[in-house]
Design a protein around this motif. Structure first.
Motif, short mmCIF file in Angstrom:
data_model
loop_
_atom_site.label_atom_id
_atom_site.label_comp_id
_atom_site.label_asym_id
_atom_site.label_seq_id
_atom_site.Cartn_x
_atom_site.Cartn_y
_atom_site.Cartn_z
N SER A 1 6.65 1.66 -1.73
CA SER A 1 5.73 1.69 -2.75
C SER A 1 5.45 3.44 -2.65
O SER A 1 4.39 3.29 -3.81
CB SER A 1 4.01 1.22 -2.09
N GLY A 2 6.69 4.10 -1.80
CA GLY A 2 6.18 5.64 -2.92
C GLY A 2 6.76 6.76 -1.43
O GLY A 2 7.27 5.53 -0.92
N SER A 3 6.07 7.12 -1.56
CA SER A 3 6.64 8.63 -0.99
C SER A 3 5.21 9.97 -1.36
O SER A 3 4.84 9.79 -1.58
CB SER A 3 7.67 9.86 -0.74
N SER B 1 0.77 -1.35 0.42
CA SER B 1 -0.08 0.00 -0.17
C SER B 1 0.91 0.98 0.05
O SER B 1 2.09 1.22 0.91
CB SER B 1 -1.17 0.05 1.56
N LYS B 2 0.31 2.44 -0.96
CA LYS B 2 1.07 2.97 -0.84
C LYS B 2 1.49 3.64 0.29
O LYS B 2 0.27 3.60 1.79
CB LYS B 2 0.70 4.80 -1.68
N ALA C 1 2.74 8.26 10.23
CA ALA C 1 2.13 7.94 8.21
C ALA C 1 2.27 6.47 8.54
O ALA C 1 2.55 5.92 9.64
CB ALA C 1 4.07 8.10 7.87
N THR C 2 1.25 5.61 7.54
CA THR C 2 1.66 4.38 7.62
C THR C 2 2.09 4.08 6.26
O THR C 2 2.17 4.46 5.27
CB THR C 2 -0.25 4.30 6.80
N ASN C 3 2.66 2.67 6.26
CA ASN C 3 2.69 2.09 4.60
C ASN C 3 4.24 3.26 5.07
O ASN C 3 4.71 2.79 3.59
CB ASN C 3 2.17 2.26 3.63
N ALA C 4 4.95 2.99 5.30
CA ALA C 4 6.41 4.81 5.62
C ALA C 4 7.58 3.61 6.35
O ALA C 4 7.44 3.34 7.25
CB ALA C 4 5.79 5.69 5.68
N THR C 5 8.42 3.82 5.76
CA THR C 5 9.45 2.92 6.41
C THR C 5 10.31 4.42 7.38
O THR C 5 11.30 4.56 7.92
CB THR C 5 10.32 2.07 5.55
N SER C 6 10.05 6.13 6.53
CA SER C 6 11.23 6.34 7.34
C SER C 6 9.99 7.69 6.78
O SER C 6 9.80 7.72 5.80
CB SER C 6 12.64 7.05 6.67
N CYS C 7 10.48 9.16 7.62
CA CYS C 7 10.09 10.43 7.55
C CYS C 7 11.05 11.32 7.84
O CYS C 7 12.07 11.24 8.75
CB CYS C 7 8.09 11.03 8.30
N THR C 8 11.34 12.78 7.02
CA THR C 8 12.21 13.55 7.11
C THR C 8 11.52 14.91 6.78
O THR C 8 10.26 15.12 6.59
CB THR C 8 12.67 13.89 6.21
#
Length: 532
Positions: free
Chosen positions: A121-123, A56-57, A81-88
């Motif tokens: 799956s994206g950003s 999922s995106k 955030a969901t479906n994310a591995t890192s945030c900046t």
């Protein structure tokens, strides 16, 4: 690191993991974040498949509370955030986490914060703006505050997940601050000269000391570190001075840097720029460069460099002195005169030797100085006053004579009495060249008489004469019988020869107007009778 930090760092994994050890492996197909309250504190806990392999995106929830603050106010930035591995984050730091919150502290400018979260799956990106409404106060903080990812005036972040060390219902956190300032006693200096910078730093404690007190380093750009405080210590007011000697225009800033293993911020003062000026220099000269004793010469300085405001101190031969740009010096002794001037501007001084000297000589005698000193229209050798005895004629011109005085009438080159003759010896009214009365000539007076005007044949008689107001030795006496005498003096007598017939005698003289004057006397002979 404090004991409190060590305790929580070690205990935190236990608080988070123990409630979920009973769950079978892969019990959760997706990554789920839960919030667990332990001892009154709230902690975020992620369970399930958080490996980032979801197809999922990514999505992100991003907000600021409140979105409007007053000057020096704080706002809480939240992201999840969901479906994310890192945030900046931009304008704040996420620490790489995909969910959490931080408190941001804004001084006097609104700021936009943004976040970008990435997964397999994206950003996804989002942003929020916190608006600062200025408050009225007696003063305005002009020192910009900067930190990683922030711009001057935008504030700095000091973030921690809600409930990590403070309850989620705690008041907004006020961080440790350091407000630097800088000033200079000079805005410009001659290159290489010194100026004094005065720096200061006002520091305050954070509203909570859960995180300890960060060590602080205070430095001045282009100078180096000027002060520091260790961790756990706050010195409310620090200040000092430092001397700088820029060789080119230089900008200085006081920098407060607070940093420990967890947090940090850097605060800059308003910049102070010191411009550099060209070195002081110039030239000087004297005019005229050649004079006679008793005359004056003007010494003039031409400055350069510095800030355009100059002071002068003159020195030189024969006690040359003065404090103006130009000084006038009268010299009474002969010789070569030199001068120098010390020029000062913007605290820098330069002593300069003048480019020329003044030559002083003895005055030229009036009779050889090329000047009509007595105003008679005649100069030097043409002026009768420059002759040995004061007159032209047979006198000798004397170039060393120093008195071209107004001449006596009898040597002034003027026909003062209008008789057509000028000066001695041409004008017979002048007794000498120093005679100052070229007067109107008096009438000549001459007389001539005979002791006997009737005589016997072959007898003689005596002639008596006198002359006045005539040219000296200009008189003569002559008879028609051939008698003649050149007379001298002003009077006399002459005996005639034997007379044989009537004879006329004439006395002739030259008067003072150089005119001939004369008088006569007749001597007769008695007739004689002879026998035939």
């Amino acid at each position: 690191m404090s004991f409190k930090k060590i305790f929580f760092a070690l205990a935190l994994p236990l608080f988070i993991l123990v409630p979920f050890f009973v769950a079978p492996q892969n019990a959760f197909a997706t990554c789920i974040t839960k919030y667990v309250v332990v001892g009154g504190f709230t902690f975020p806990v992620s369970v399930g498949d958080c490996s980032g392999t979801s197809t999922s995106k990514p999505t992100v929830t991003f907000s600021a509370t409140p979105e409007t603050v007053s000057t020096n106010g704080a706002s809480s930035i939240f992201w999840k955030a969901t479906n994310a591995t890192s945030c900046t984050g931009t304008g704040f730091s996420t620490g790489g986490k995909t969910n959490g919150s931080v408190i941001v502290y804004l001084q006097n400018a609104s700021k936009t914060f943004s976040i970008s979260c990435s997964g397999s799956s994206g950003s996804v990106t989002d942003s929020v703006t916190v608006t600062v409404i200025p408050t009225q106060s007696s003063g305005t903080n002009t020192n910009p505050v900067t930190s990683a990812g922030a711009t001057p005036g935008g504030g700095f972040y000091f973030g921690v997940p809600c409930g990590f060390f403070e309850p989620c219902n705690s008041p907004p956190f006020t961080p440790q601050t350091c407000k630097p300032a800088l000033s200079s006693n000079k805005s410009s200096v001659v290159a290489g000269q010194s100026a004094t910078l005065t720096w200061s730093a006002t520091m305050t404690k954070p509203s909570s000391t859960y995180f300890g007190i960060m060590p602080t380093t205070i430095s001045v750009s282009n100078v180096g570190e000027v002060a520091s405080t260790p961790a756990g210590t706050i010195t409310p007011d620090l200040s000092g001075t430092v001397s700088v000697s820029p060789t080119e225009p230089t900008t200085y800033i006081t920098v407060c840097k607070m940093e420990d293993a967890f947090f940090g911020s850097t605060t800059n003062s308003s910049p102070v720029t010191i411009t550099t000026l060209a070195p002081v220099g110039g030239s000087c000269s004297a005019s005229p460069g050649s004079i006679t004793s008793g005359q004056s010469s003007t010494w003039t300085a031409t400055p350069s460099g510095g800030d355009g405001a100059y002071t002068y101190v003159w020195s030189g031969t024969d006690s040359l002195a003065g404090t103006s740009q130009s000084v006038i010096k009268t010299y009474t002794s002969v010789g070569t005169k030199s001068g120098s001037v010390a020029i000062t501007s913007a605290g820098s001084s330069k002593t300069i030797s003048c480019s020329n000297t003044v030559t002083v000589i003895n005055p030229q005698p009036q009779c050889s100085d090329g000047i009509d000193n007595d105003g008679d229209g005649k100069i030097d050798s043409a002026d009768f006053g420059c002759y040995s005895t004061g007159g032209g004629g047979g006198d000798v011109y004397d170039p060393n004579k120093n008195n071209e005085f107004p001449n006596p009438q009898c040597s002034d080159g003027i026909d003062n009495n209008g008789n057509g003759f000028v000066d001695y010896p041409n004008d017979l009214t002048c007794s000498s060249s120093s005679d100052n009365n070229e007067e109107v000539a008096p009438v000549a007076g001459i007389t001539l008489s005979a002791t006997q005007t009737l005589v016997q044949k072959n007898q003689s008689t005596t002639l008596t004469w006198s002359a006045s107001n005539v040219k000296t030795d200009s008189c003569s006496l002559a008879g028609t019988n051939g008698d003649s005498w050149n007379l001298s003096g002003t009077a006399g007598s002459q005996v005639t020869g034997a007379l044989v017939g009537e004879t006329i005698y004439t006395l002739s003289c030259t008067d003072l107007n150089k005119k001939l004057v004369s008088t006569q006397v007749t001597v007769k002979v008695v007739p004689s009778f002879e026998e035939i």
